[in-house]
Design a protein around this motif. Sequence first.
Motif, PDB file in Angstrom:
ATOM      1  N   HIS A  29       7.670   2.701  -1.570  1.00 39.77           N
ATOM      2  CA  HIS A  29       6.960   1.789  -0.831  1.00 39.77           C
ATOM      3  C   HIS A  29       5.487   1.720  -1.588  1.00 39.77           C
ATOM      4  CE1 HIS A  29       3.887   4.610   0.795  1.00 39.77           C
ATOM      5  NE2 HIS A  29       4.746   5.631   0.904  1.00 39.77           N
ATOM      6  N   GLY A  30       4.819   0.876  -1.093  1.00 37.80           N
ATOM      7  CA  GLY A  30       3.458   0.302  -1.892  1.00 37.80           C
ATOM      8  C   GLY A  30       2.307   0.656  -0.736  1.00 37.80           C
ATOM      9  N   PHE A  31       1.167   0.129  -1.195  1.00 38.60           N
ATOM     10  CA  PHE A  31      -0.120   0.009  -0.091  1.00 38.60           C
ATOM     11  C   PHE A  31       0.019  -1.447   0.406  1.00 38.60           C
ATOM     12  CE2 PHE A  31      -4.413  -1.479   0.261  1.00 38.60           C
ATOM     13  CZ  PHE A  31      -4.937  -0.783   1.159  1.00 38.60           C
ATOM     14  N   PRO A  32      -0.401  -1.546   1.719  1.00 38.26           N
ATOM     15  CA  PRO A  32      -0.413  -0.554   2.735  1.00 38.26           C
ATOM     16  C   PRO A  32       0.837  -0.627   3.618  1.00 38.26           C
ATOM     17  CG  PRO A  32      -1.578  -2.247   3.514  1.00 38.26           C
ATOM     18  CD  PRO A  32      -0.761  -2.749   2.269  1.00 38.26           C
ATOM     19  N   TYR A  56       7.418   9.284   1.216  1.00 32.54           N
ATOM     20  CA  TYR A  56       5.867   9.153   1.526  1.00 32.54           C
ATOM     21  C   TYR A  56       4.925   9.226   0.285  1.00 32.54           C
ATOM     22  CZ  TYR A  56       7.336   8.745   6.490  1.00 32.54           C
ATOM     23  OH  TYR A  56       7.722   8.510   7.869  1.00 32.54           O
ATOM     24  N   LEU A  57       4.247   8.191  -0.307  1.00 31.84           N
ATOM     25  CA  LEU A  57       3.677   8.541  -1.500  1.00 31.84           C
ATOM     26  C   LEU A  57       2.473   9.261  -1.190  1.00 31.84           C
ATOM     27  CD1 LEU A  57       3.428   4.791  -3.050  1.00 31.84           C
ATOM     28  CD2 LEU A  57       5.104   6.628  -3.373  1.00 31.84           C
ATOM     29  N   ARG A  58       1.707   9.763  -2.051  1.00 33.97           N
ATOM     30  CA  ARG A  58       0.622  10.619  -1.710  1.00 33.97           C
ATOM     31  C   ARG A  58      -0.551   9.974  -1.112  1.00 33.97           C
ATOM     32  NH1 ARG A  58      -2.823  12.186  -7.021  1.00 33.97           N
ATOM     33  NH2 ARG A  58      -0.574  13.263  -7.631  1.00 33.97           N
ATOM     34  N   GLY A  59      -1.177  10.513   0.065  1.00 31.70           N
ATOM     35  CA  GLY A  59      -1.992   9.971   1.038  1.00 31.70           C
ATOM     36  C   GLY A  59      -1.136   9.134   2.153  1.00 31.70           C
ATOM     37  N   LEU A 162     -12.852   1.287   5.531  1.00 38.60           N
ATOM     38  CA  LEU A 162     -11.654   1.659   5.358  1.00 38.60           C
ATOM     39  C   LEU A 162     -11.490   2.797   6.394  1.00 38.60           C
ATOM     40  CD1 LEU A 162      -8.672   1.321   4.297  1.00 38.60           C
ATOM     41  CD2 LEU A 162      -9.322   2.745   2.369  1.00 38.60           C
ATOM     42  N   LYS A 163     -12.420   3.756   6.412  1.00 34.61           N
ATOM     43  CA  LYS A 163     -12.526   4.892   7.263  1.00 34.61           C
ATOM     44  C   LYS A 163     -12.688   4.483   8.580  1.00 34.61           C
ATOM     45  CE  LYS A 163     -14.857   8.183   4.178  1.00 34.61           C
ATOM     46  NZ  LYS A 163     -16.083   9.086   4.058  1.00 34.61           N
ATOM     47  N   GLN A 164     -13.295   3.576   8.881  1.00 35.65           N
ATOM     48  CA  GLN A 164     -13.487   3.302  10.394  1.00 35.65           C
ATOM     49  C   GLN A 164     -12.706   2.284  10.820  1.00 35.65           C
ATOM     50  OE1 GLN A 164     -17.309   1.989  11.299  1.00 35.65           O
ATOM     51  NE2 GLN A 164     -18.350   3.405   9.836  1.00 35.65           N
ATOM     52  N   ASN A 165     -11.806   1.577  10.167  1.00 31.99           N
ATOM     53  CA  ASN A 165     -10.941   0.397  10.467  1.00 31.99           C
ATOM     54  C   ASN A 165      -9.563   0.241   9.765  1.00 31.99           C
ATOM     55  OD1 ASN A 165     -13.036  -0.537  12.131  1.00 31.99           O
ATOM     56  ND2 ASN A 165     -14.079  -1.251  10.228  1.00 31.99           N
ATOM     57  N   ARG A 166      -9.271   1.571   9.552  1.00 31.13           N
ATOM     58  CA  ARG A 166      -7.988   1.624   8.638  1.00 31.13           C
ATOM     59  C   ARG A 166      -6.772   0.626   9.112  1.00 31.13           C
ATOM     60  NH1 ARG A 166      -6.864   7.725   7.711  1.00 31.13           N
ATOM     61  NH2 ARG A 166      -9.432   7.651   7.745  1.00 31.13           N
ATOM     62  N   ARG A 167      -6.680   0.759  10.279  1.00 29.60           N
ATOM     63  CA  ARG A 167      -5.300   0.105  10.909  1.00 29.60           C
ATOM     64  C   ARG A 167      -5.592  -1.324  11.256  1.00 29.60           C
ATOM     65  NH1 ARG A 167      -1.591   3.428  14.856  1.00 29.60           N
ATOM     66  NH2 ARG A 167      -1.788   5.453  13.940  1.00 29.60           N
ATOM     67  N   ALA A 194       1.367   5.956   9.309  1.00 23.92           N
ATOM     68  CA  ALA A 194       1.493   6.553   8.097  1.00 23.92           C
ATOM     69  C   ALA A 194       0.062   6.768   7.498  1.00 23.92           C
ATOM     70  CB  ALA A 194       2.367   5.744   7.068  1.00 23.92           C
ATOM     71  N   PHE A 195      -1.027   5.782   7.945  1.00 25.00           N
ATOM     72  CA  PHE A 195      -2.326   5.711   7.331  1.00 25.00           C
ATOM     73  C   PHE A 195      -3.193   6.809   7.859  1.00 25.00           C
ATOM     74  CE2 PHE A 195      -1.301   0.869   7.408  1.00 25.00           C
ATOM     75  CZ  PHE A 195      -0.414   0.970   6.306  1.00 25.00           C
ATOM     76  N   ASP A 196      -2.805   7.713   8.862  1.00 21.96           N
ATOM     77  CA  ASP A 196      -3.759   8.658   9.316  1.00 21.96           C
ATOM     78  C   ASP A 196      -3.431   9.839   8.437  1.00 21.96           C
ATOM     79  OD1 ASP A 196      -3.888   7.240  11.726  1.00 21.96           O
ATOM     80  OD2 ASP A 196      -2.431   7.668  12.900  1.00 21.96           O
TER      81      ASP A 196
END
Length: 295
Positions: A29-32, A56-59, A162-167, A194-196
């Motif tokens: 997969h890719g981002f995001p 799942y990629l790193r991160g 990105l920290k506060q509003n990643r989703r 997956a972004f958590d």
Amino acid sequence: MIQSVLTPFLTIAYEQHGPNNGAPVILLHGFPYSPRAFDEVAPALAARGYRVIVPYLRGYGPTRFNSAQTLRSGQQAAMAQDLLDLMDALGIEQAMLCGYDWGGRAACIVAALFPARVRGLVSGDGYLVQDIAHANQPLDPEDEHRLWYQYYFHTPRGVEGLKQNRRELCQLLWRLWSPTWARKDERYPLTAGAFDNPDFVDVVIHSYRHRFGYAPGDPALEWMEEALATQPVISVPSISLCGGDDGVGPPSLIDEDAEHFSGFYERRVLAGVGHNIPEEAPQETLKAILDLLQR
């Protein structure tokens, strides 16, 4: 079921479908995005007897760094090294690779530098090896405006955003990049968790800074970045899938990537498909993989 394997730098989480003795296929997969992009592709391959690995990629998701001291790098060489390490840890000498965005970049790099490890390549949007030496040359304004999120990530404000509003931010990218996909709001919640991952922000920010030369890479991977600076040709059998409605990188009328492939190569532009190719067009993705496997 999610499994995990220990590699030199990561404990990589992955989903496996099909028999252990099947011919390996790795879906990236890719981002995001997340492995959910391959929900309709992986089972169909497994039903045909293939061993399908979807990491799942790193991160992302349950994948974790083994050491707090390891640079949370998102550079292209790190993604490729992770793929090689995954293959080694699972005892996979050679695999069919299919990936897009970050995952497609990892697949392209391994195919270019380690062709004996790759049976065939399905790449979302062609040749994805970054030409970092020329990354700061301006593009046409029509193309530049689509990269707003990358420039945002170059700033402290973007890091905090990105920290506060990643989703919310990632969902906006889904909407912009797949403008004609009717199922994006339905499918997004399946991936958003997956972004958590605690390293998600650091890896993403480093990825978009390194590619422009604004952040140093991992010294242990400098040898690979130097090899990639030559823009190596991909010799393995390859199919490029391009979303005709891709909101971040719409396909050009002329295939400008063809010169980077020296073996069998075919470009397929998918009408009505955006950036999230395998999730939007699972049947076309499956067909491309099988076409190469059956060559």
